[in-house]
Scaffold this motif. Structure first.
Motif, short mmCIF file in Angstrom:
data_model
loop_
_atom_site.label_atom_id
_atom_site.label_comp_id
_atom_site.label_asym_id
_atom_site.label_seq_id
_atom_site.Cartn_x
_atom_site.Cartn_y
_atom_site.Cartn_z
N ARG A 288 0.83 -1.21 0.00
CA ARG A 288 0.00 0.00 0.00
C ARG A 288 0.86 1.26 0.00
N LYS A 289 0.30 2.29 -0.62
CA LYS A 289 0.89 3.62 -0.56
C LYS A 289 -0.16 4.54 0.04
N PHE A 290 0.19 5.22 1.13
CA PHE A 290 -0.75 6.07 1.85
C PHE A 290 -0.38 7.54 1.69
N LEU A 291 -1.41 8.37 1.66
CA LEU A 291 -1.26 9.81 1.81
C LEU A 291 -1.78 10.13 3.21
N ILE A 292 -0.97 10.83 3.99
CA ILE A 292 -1.36 11.22 5.34
C ILE A 292 -1.19 12.73 5.47
N VAL A 293 -2.20 13.39 6.00
CA VAL A 293 -2.14 14.82 6.25
C VAL A 293 -2.36 15.04 7.75
N LEU A 294 -1.34 15.59 8.41
CA LEU A 294 -1.42 15.84 9.84
C LEU A 294 -2.00 17.23 10.09
N ALA A 295 -2.70 17.36 11.21
CA ALA A 295 -3.39 18.60 11.58
C ALA A 295 -2.52 19.44 12.51
N PRO A 296 -2.83 20.72 12.62
CA PRO A 296 -2.09 21.58 13.53
C PRO A 296 -2.11 21.02 14.96
N GLY A 297 -0.93 21.06 15.60
CA GLY A 297 -0.82 20.62 16.98
C GLY A 297 -0.47 19.16 17.16
N GLU A 298 -0.64 18.35 16.12
CA GLU A 298 -0.28 16.94 16.25
C GLU A 298 1.23 16.79 16.32
#
Length: 145
Positions: free
Chosen positions: A13-23
């Protein structure tokens, strides 16, 4: 954090991950790897941190020196991997280069980084699971080929 699978070819698998402010990046991505059984993968990304802890390994003393960066930085480059450490669980090994306001750069081993305003990562699984263990010669937790 938001994520989706970009590809799934033969179980890789190839994932796209977007982290949010503060994480906190290491904690969030480690939890993602565990939750999704990602036991061997490469990581690359860009984004920004409000505060960062970088490490530098001193081979003479076999100790990490921690450097805190207490300012907003751009993540110019982030590269690393996910593996499983024997007896310890999921382990991220990530290096990063950060761009500072004055156009200078800082870099090293990412210990912790607090996202602000965002971070975009691609995690791509390898065909085989990767394992880590302590190397007696260096004291580091290294990949086992």
């Amino acid at each position: 954090m938001k994520h989706r699978i970009l590809e799934d070819i033969g179980g890789r698998r190839k994932f796209l991950i977007v982290l949010a402010p503060g994480e906190e990046a290491i904690e969030t991505v480690t939890a993602f790897a565990k939750d999704n059984d990602v036991e061997g993968a490469s990581i690359q990304g860009i984004g920004a941190f409000s505060h960062t802890q970088l490490g530098y390994f001193n081979p003479t003393t076999k100790e990490f020196v921690q450097n805190d960066i207490n300012e907003q930085t751009e993540v110019l480059s982030m590269i690393g991997n996910v593996a499983v450490e024997e007896g310890e669980g999921f382990h991220l090994h990530i290096h990063t280069v950060l761009g500072c306001r004055d156009a200078t750069t800082r870099g090293g081993h990412l210990i912790k980084g607090w996202v602000s305003p965002t971070m975009e990562l691609i995690i791509e699984e390898s065909e085989v699971h990767m394992k880590r263990s302590v190397d007696d010669a260096t004291g580091l937790v290294l990949l086992k080929p």
